[in-house]
Design a protein around this motif. Sequence first.
Motif, PDB file in Angstrom:
ATOM      1  N   ASN A  22       0.930  -1.226  -0.181  1.00 27.86           N
ATOM      2  CA  ASN A  22       0.067  -0.087  -0.070  1.00 27.86           C
ATOM      3  C   ASN A  22       0.784   1.385   0.117  1.00 27.86           C
ATOM      4  O   ASN A  22       2.100   1.247   0.267  1.00 27.86           O
ATOM      5  CB  ASN A  22      -0.990   0.066   1.362  1.00 27.86           C
ATOM      6  CG  ASN A  22      -0.024  -0.074   2.513  1.00 27.86           C
ATOM      7  OD1 ASN A  22       0.844   0.586   2.805  1.00 27.86           O
ATOM      8  ND2 ASN A  22      -0.770  -1.001   3.499  1.00 27.86           N
ATOM      9  N   ARG A  23       0.392   2.588  -0.014  1.00 25.67           N
ATOM     10  CA  ARG A  23       1.005   3.762  -0.111  1.00 25.67           C
ATOM     11  C   ARG A  23       2.121   3.862   0.892  1.00 25.67           C
ATOM     12  O   ARG A  23       3.285   4.226   1.024  1.00 25.67           O
ATOM     13  CB  ARG A  23       0.233   4.827  -0.440  1.00 25.67           C
ATOM     14  CG  ARG A  23       0.933   6.083  -0.509  1.00 25.67           C
ATOM     15  CD  ARG A  23      -0.309   7.405  -0.868  1.00 25.67           C
ATOM     16  NE  ARG A  23       0.503   8.467  -0.996  1.00 25.67           N
ATOM     17  CZ  ARG A  23       1.078   9.178  -1.802  1.00 25.67           C
ATOM     18  NH1 ARG A  23       1.106   8.385  -3.091  1.00 25.67           N
ATOM     19  NH2 ARG A  23       1.495  10.435  -1.584  1.00 25.67           N
ATOM     20  N   ASP A  24       1.508   3.497   2.420  1.00 24.25           N
ATOM     21  CA  ASP A  24       2.234   3.890   3.293  1.00 24.25           C
ATOM     22  C   ASP A  24       3.357   2.919   3.453  1.00 24.25           C
ATOM     23  O   ASP A  24       4.286   3.339   3.799  1.00 24.25           O
ATOM     24  CB  ASP A  24       1.081   3.570   4.676  1.00 24.25           C
ATOM     25  CG  ASP A  24       2.038   3.999   6.046  1.00 24.25           C
ATOM     26  OD1 ASP A  24       2.078   5.286   6.118  1.00 24.25           O
ATOM     27  OD2 ASP A  24       2.179   2.955   7.007  1.00 24.25           O
ATOM     28  N   ARG A  25       3.232   1.839   2.840  1.00 26.35           N
ATOM     29  CA  ARG A  25       4.330   0.846   3.118  1.00 26.35           C
ATOM     30  C   ARG A  25       5.321   1.171   2.194  1.00 26.35           C
ATOM     31  O   ARG A  25       6.647   1.086   2.242  1.00 26.35           O
ATOM     32  CB  ARG A  25       3.985  -0.558   2.786  1.00 26.35           C
ATOM     33  CG  ARG A  25       4.997  -1.595   2.891  1.00 26.35           C
ATOM     34  CD  ARG A  25       4.223  -2.970   2.894  1.00 26.35           C
ATOM     35  NE  ARG A  25       5.639  -4.276   2.651  1.00 26.35           N
ATOM     36  CZ  ARG A  25       5.276  -5.209   1.869  1.00 26.35           C
ATOM     37  NH1 ARG A  25       4.349  -5.414   1.182  1.00 26.35           N
ATOM     38  NH2 ARG A  25       6.572  -5.955   1.872  1.00 26.35           N
ATOM     39  N   VAL A  26       5.028   1.627   0.807  1.00 24.73           N
ATOM     40  CA  VAL A  26       5.804   2.038  -0.058  1.00 24.73           C
ATOM     41  C   VAL A  26       6.693   3.170   0.486  1.00 24.73           C
ATOM     42  O   VAL A  26       7.946   3.361   0.173  1.00 24.73           O
ATOM     43  CB  VAL A  26       5.146   2.489  -1.379  1.00 24.73           C
ATOM     44  CG1 VAL A  26       6.271   3.179  -2.613  1.00 24.73           C
ATOM     45  CG2 VAL A  26       4.508   1.288  -1.898  1.00 24.73           C
ATOM     46  N   LEU A  27       6.217   4.278   1.082  1.00 25.69           N
ATOM     47  CA  LEU A  27       6.710   5.663   1.340  1.00 25.69           C
ATOM     48  C   LEU A  27       7.709   4.947   2.635  1.00 25.69           C
ATOM     49  O   LEU A  27       8.953   5.710   2.501  1.00 25.69           O
ATOM     50  CB  LEU A  27       5.685   6.409   1.710  1.00 25.69           C
ATOM     51  CG  LEU A  27       4.780   7.110   0.755  1.00 25.69           C
ATOM     52  CD1 LEU A  27       3.878   7.904   1.258  1.00 25.69           C
ATOM     53  CD2 LEU A  27       5.586   7.769  -0.502  1.00 25.69           C
ATOM     54  N   HIS A  28       7.186   4.382   3.657  1.00 24.65           N
ATOM     55  CA  HIS A  28       8.255   4.086   4.673  1.00 24.65           C
ATOM     56  C   HIS A  28       9.323   3.268   4.389  1.00 24.65           C
ATOM     57  O   HIS A  28      10.506   3.464   4.674  1.00 24.65           O
ATOM     58  CB  HIS A  28       7.389   3.584   5.789  1.00 24.65           C
ATOM     59  CG  HIS A  28       6.775   4.445   6.516  1.00 24.65           C
ATOM     60  ND1 HIS A  28       5.422   4.913   6.273  1.00 24.65           N
ATOM     61  CD2 HIS A  28       7.081   4.961   7.863  1.00 24.65           C
ATOM     62  CE1 HIS A  28       4.914   5.479   7.241  1.00 24.65           C
ATOM     63  NE2 HIS A  28       5.897   5.859   8.293  1.00 24.65           N
TER      64      HIS A  28
END
Length: 251
Positions: A22-28
């Motif tokens: 998901n976006r959060d996992r990608v960014l972190h």
Amino acid sequence: MWVTTGTGEDDSAARGPPDPLNRDRVLHAAVALADDAGIESLSMRRLAQELGVVPMALYKHVANKEELLDGMVDVVVGEIDPPVPDAGWRSAVRLRVLSARRALQRHRWARQVVESRTNKTPAVLDYMDSFTGMFLAGGFSVDLTHHVMHAIGGRMWGFTQELFDDPAGPKTEAPAEVPPAARAAMPRQMAGRYPNIVAFATSMTHDGGAVVGHGCDDQFEFEFALDLLLDGFERLHEQGWTSKQAKLERG
């Protein structure tokens, strides 16, 4: 060979399937990669390898690398402490700035990325709005707050443009070897041509691990300048300063 649990099931089955992308996992993951390998090593392909997916899978969550960088800034902004309630405008601002500085020190690449952003995300605008609000809540006029924000500049993000080179910044090629005789003459030549610079550069005992300059206490210098600004803001606020009156006085 499978490593089994006491029930005879392998550990991967016991843990269940990996977290969905998901976006959060990608960014972190991008932030962690930049922390470990440097921002220059960040690419969509490298990030996909870190996450164990094909590069195209990332584009379902970020449109391109620029959007990825915007999102990484959002992650860093999210680490900055919110304003401390009932702290008074000066303490609230000071604590917020120093929290921002700690966030950038955890992510040494972040300053470079913050400075490169032309798009202000909602998270960035929320931070700027909240930061401005600390002065307004302290009774500052909109007029004075406008000029305060110009003066404080990058310090709201925890950094400032330094007079000295930043050892953590981009590196240039090493200079050619200087013959010993020429090296011995350099201090005298420097003192003759740049006496004022040499005078203050040699006036302090320095520690070699600093960021601001060659041994300067960068945290002390940052807080020293921040406190000077806050002193000035406080004085102007107490005087009821307005830009219109200041312009009239200047003629």
